[in-house]
Write a protein that holds these residues in place. Structure first.
Motif, short mmCIF file in Angstrom:
data_model
loop_
_atom_site.label_atom_id
_atom_site.label_comp_id
_atom_site.label_asym_id
_atom_site.label_seq_id
_atom_site.Cartn_x
_atom_site.Cartn_y
_atom_site.Cartn_z
N VAL A 15 83.85 70.05 65.07
CA VAL A 15 84.78 70.63 63.94
C VAL A 15 85.95 69.63 64.01
CG1 VAL A 15 85.56 72.15 66.09
CG2 VAL A 15 86.46 72.41 63.52
N VAL A 16 86.37 69.51 62.70
CA VAL A 16 87.71 68.58 62.70
C VAL A 16 88.99 69.57 62.49
CG1 VAL A 16 88.83 66.95 61.18
CG2 VAL A 16 86.48 67.03 61.22
N VAL A 17 89.78 69.58 63.21
CA VAL A 17 91.17 70.37 63.39
C VAL A 17 92.35 69.43 62.78
CG1 VAL A 17 92.64 72.04 64.71
CG2 VAL A 17 90.20 71.32 65.44
N VAL A 18 92.89 70.04 61.59
CA VAL A 18 93.94 69.45 61.09
C VAL A 18 94.81 70.21 60.32
CG1 VAL A 18 92.69 69.40 58.82
CG2 VAL A 18 93.84 67.38 59.45
N ARG A 19 96.01 69.64 60.24
CA ARG A 19 97.15 70.78 59.47
C ARG A 19 96.82 70.51 58.02
NH1 ARG A 19 102.77 68.28 61.59
NH2 ARG A 19 102.14 66.96 60.31
N GLU A 20 97.39 71.45 57.24
CA GLU A 20 97.11 71.49 55.65
C GLU A 20 97.62 70.34 55.24
OE1 GLU A 20 99.24 73.25 57.44
OE2 GLU A 20 101.07 73.64 56.33
N SER A 21 98.54 69.53 55.77
CA SER A 21 99.36 68.20 55.06
C SER A 21 98.20 67.20 55.30
CB SER A 21 100.42 67.96 55.77
OG SER A 21 100.56 68.27 57.09
N GLU A 22 97.31 67.12 56.26
CA GLU A 22 96.43 66.10 56.51
C GLU A 22 95.06 66.36 56.15
OE1 GLU A 22 99.88 65.20 58.08
OE2 GLU A 22 98.76 66.76 59.35
N TYR A 23 94.82 67.48 55.32
CA TYR A 23 93.57 68.10 55.24
C TYR A 23 92.70 66.86 53.99
CZ TYR A 23 89.86 71.11 52.92
OH TYR A 23 88.73 71.59 52.29
N ALA A 24 93.48 66.79 53.06
CA ALA A 24 92.87 66.01 52.18
C ALA A 24 92.55 64.84 52.52
CB ALA A 24 93.65 65.99 50.77
N SER A 25 93.40 64.19 53.13
CA SER A 25 92.92 62.74 53.62
C SER A 25 91.89 62.72 54.52
CB SER A 25 94.18 61.86 54.24
OG SER A 25 94.55 62.50 55.75
N CYS A 26 91.74 63.81 55.55
CA CYS A 26 90.87 63.95 56.40
C CYS A 26 89.46 64.16 55.71
CB CYS A 26 91.13 65.29 57.30
SG CYS A 26 89.73 66.31 57.61
N LEU A 27 89.34 64.96 54.66
CA LEU A 27 88.10 65.38 53.90
C LEU A 27 87.25 63.86 53.44
CD1 LEU A 27 88.14 68.08 51.42
CD2 LEU A 27 86.84 67.83 53.42
N LYS A 28 88.39 63.03 52.85
CA LYS A 28 87.98 61.74 52.60
C LYS A 28 87.12 60.95 53.60
CE LYS A 28 91.36 61.34 48.97
NZ LYS A 28 92.70 61.06 49.07
N ASN A 29 87.66 61.07 54.69
CA ASN A 29 87.00 60.39 55.99
C ASN A 29 85.77 60.68 56.59
OD1 ASN A 29 87.06 58.53 58.13
ND2 ASN A 29 89.22 59.13 58.95
N LEU A 30 85.40 61.66 55.72
CA LEU A 30 83.93 62.32 56.36
C LEU A 30 83.07 61.63 55.38
CD1 LEU A 30 84.89 65.95 57.08
CD2 LEU A 30 84.80 64.06 58.48
N ARG A 31 81.73 61.12 56.02
CA ARG A 31 80.78 60.72 54.82
C ARG A 31 79.99 61.81 54.44
NH1 ARG A 31 80.31 55.31 56.04
NH2 ARG A 31 80.79 54.55 58.30
#
Lengths: 418, 418
Positions: free
Chosen positions: B226-242
């Motif tokens: 699981v990726v745990v992330v705040r709402e402010s980093e969510y969009a950029s985190c999504l892009k990091n997943l293949r």
């Protein structure tokens, strides 16, 4: 360490009448000539800032004042400047000498009380004149923290400095004991980090253990994201990330596997090592781990746990570390376990203390234990550092910590590590 | 729900002498003709398994026995088979009739006690002959759980069934109250999921709140990451997943933002909704949320929290939900808040109960509350379901739950939702 921002250094105001020996006292504490020492009154012509490392407390800066009672020509200006020291100091050391308490000292104490600045009173020159019992008693009525010292007594230096540091650890404000980040400062923007969390018998049902939760929270507080994964899913999770993680952290129990599966360019470490840095003193723990090489048959090791949890079948402190120790040494190493508040006053029977990450402790509590071990000349390391050392991967898991890595390279002369 | 594996259904052994009315009792409870009903002794020639949904308890199966006291020709075989029911049932209902307690009943009770199977005694046919006080008293000495019913009394059916279910909720083994997964069953292999965890004033210092920790643990238990992330980093985190995540879960407070930033093909929901499914009854909560459309001025809503935490400035139950409610309705909706054990016995003054996720509750406790509301005809929903409804995104965050989504589509006739 000279680069520590000023605001993160504990500011210690050093007060005392002219010629009570403030500069000599500073030299005595530091153990080297760093301040101007002189017998001519008023040599210290301005507030002298002397930054230093006072381990295990960390970076401090002494604000050496010229004395509020000065009567020389530059006096008015100096008093003005000295008063400003009150605005800046977090704790205060009031230096006096036997039978010399008076209006000046009462004034400093009153000002400190008014501003709620904790004070340690140090009776200097205890060699030139032994302070009377009445005098010491009158000081103790004024403050619970009274030490005496003689700056000429080289032999008495170590015990004094230990007591002095123990007092500072007790009184210094919490924020100097809590570095701002557990892991947050190790992470790069727009990168994820990875936490490898094995689910074994020690994991409480339906929960995570506290250090893992604290570390996740610290990542979020720092505006980063973290992938939480078991060791069995780690490799496939790594492949799923477009950008390699800025850091990988694992539970010590799977450190060998993590190192094996982590590309060399990715920094990695363990939760326990993160805590050693945050709650204790990672450099010291690395030095302590070096003692593992020197352990001989008959040497005793103390395993110390901060909390008294119910020991499980394959307990890390009671079963796993002793097992790894024996495998490393080739003989059985006798181990004693203490938990919770039972940390012994006297550590001298032990060759080494291996302490848990102390996630349940305040930094103050952990530093007090480190200082106790140091005072008694007993090495102290940490679960994570010791485990990584025993498994031959310590240098790899120190990759995020250049200064600790340097200590390791200086300490470990043996080729057992890679 | 007929597809629930047998082992996950609560097995209820239904015992009683021939002709005490076991089949009629079953029909009475179910409210439809599902078992063979007849006045000819011994009609039920074998153990009949009758699976059904007994909400909010969930899937159960009644094992309808032919009676241990049967004396007809096939008796030996039937007694053999009936005895096997003891091996299979998790709880036992012993049906008797007024003044008819005897050796058979004592024998069943003794066998149940020996096997530690919890028992509810039901005195049937209470219409044909009112059971004497002495008789009822003698039963209560034998068991703390005694109900009486009359299968002909249509009006008395609902209250009886409510009491009967309340008894079953109290006595059924824990595992039938704890579905195996909180979130683990929603995740695909070799994919990560994402948890969006806002760090606000409600987040305890240095920790995560319990439902988030429980959900992370459940992901790990299921062998996923699981990726745990705040709402402010969510969009950029999504892009990091293949590979896109198999599921995204957020705190209810940022549900609108999550829905906005989540591609439509990725299922998403909230922690509170996960808990509604796991600890309570998601379908019921969705039905309950539909009542929000019908709230009129003067209607009162109960906000119920499982634990009594210190209310903070921008408390979700006390401040945020009332604010969203008023925005949704266009008028102030009076809200009463209860916390901890203060859940009222009498809910009839309320139009709707909005309950927290109940992460601190056992499922038994939450089901008892749901049953109490149901008994009194008061709708009950859950924080996460209500918040998503008020923000117009409920259908989106029900995407991982086809049956609840169906309930939603049936319930929500209004075009306010999208």
């Amino acid at each position: 360490m000279q680069k520590t921002p000023k605001s993160l250094r504990l500011h210690i105001g050093l007060f005392g009448r002219t010629n009570v020996g403030k500069s000599s006292f500073l030299n005595y504490v530091v153990g080297q000539d760093v301040a101007i020492t002189s017998h001519i009154p008023g040599t210290t012509t301005d507030v002298v800032e002397k930054p230093m490392e006072l381990l295990p407390l960390g970076p401090v800066v002494f604000l050496d004042t010229a004395g509020l009672d000065d009567a020389s020509e530059l006096g008015a200006l100096r008093i003005e400047r000295t008063k400003k020291v009150f605005d800046r100091c977090d704790v205060l050391v009031l230096l006096t000498e036997p039978e010399a308490w008076g209006g000046y000292e009462d004034e400093v104490l009153a000002e400190a009380r008014k501003r709620r600045i904790p004070v340690v009173i140090v009776v200097n020159k205890a060699d030139t004149r032994v302070p009377s019992a009445d005098f010491m008693e009158s000081l103790r009525r004024r403050s619970s923290r009274v030490l005496s010292c003689s700056c000429l007594d080289r032999q008495g230096r170590d015990p004094f400095v230990h007591s002095f540091k123990a007092q500072l650890i007790e009184i210094c404000p919490e924020e100097f004991l809590h570095p701002p980040a557990l892991v947050g400062d190790l992470l790069a923007q727009d990168k994820l980090c990875v936490f490898i969390v094995p689910i074994d018998k020690e994991a409480p049902k339906g929960r995570l253990i506290l250090p893992q939760v604290q570390a996740i929270r610290d990542v979020l507080d720092g505006g980063r994201g973290v992938v939480v994964v078991r060791e069995s899913e780690y490799a496939s999770c790594l492949k799923n990330l477009r950008t390699p993680p800025s850091l990988v952290v694992c539970d010590s129990q799977v450190v060998a596997r993590m190192v094996e599966e982590t590309p060399p360019e990715i920094p990695c470490t363990t939760f326990s090592i993160l805590f050693s840095r945050s709650k204790g003193d990672l450099d010291e723990a690395v030095r302590g781990a070096g003692v593992l090489d020197q352990i001989q048959e008959g040497d005793k090791i103390l395993i110390a746990e901060a909390c008294s949890h119910h020991a499980i079948q394959d307990d890390i402190g009671r079963v796993k570390i002793p097992r790894w120790l024996s495998q490393f040494k080739g003989f059985d190493v006798p181990v004693e376990v203490c938990a919770g508040k039972d940390f012994p006053e006297n550590l001298k029977g032990f060759r080494l203390v291996i302490h848990c990450g102390a996630c349940m402790f305040t930094r103050r509590e952990m530093l007090a234990r480190i200082e106790r071990a140091r005072e008694q000349g007993v090495a102290l390391t940490n679960y994570g550092v010791a485990i990584a050392y025993l498994q031959g991967v310590l240098s790899r898991v120190l990759s995020p910590f250049p200064s600790a890595l340097l200590v390791y390279q200086e300490t470990a002369g043996t080729p057992q590590q890679h």
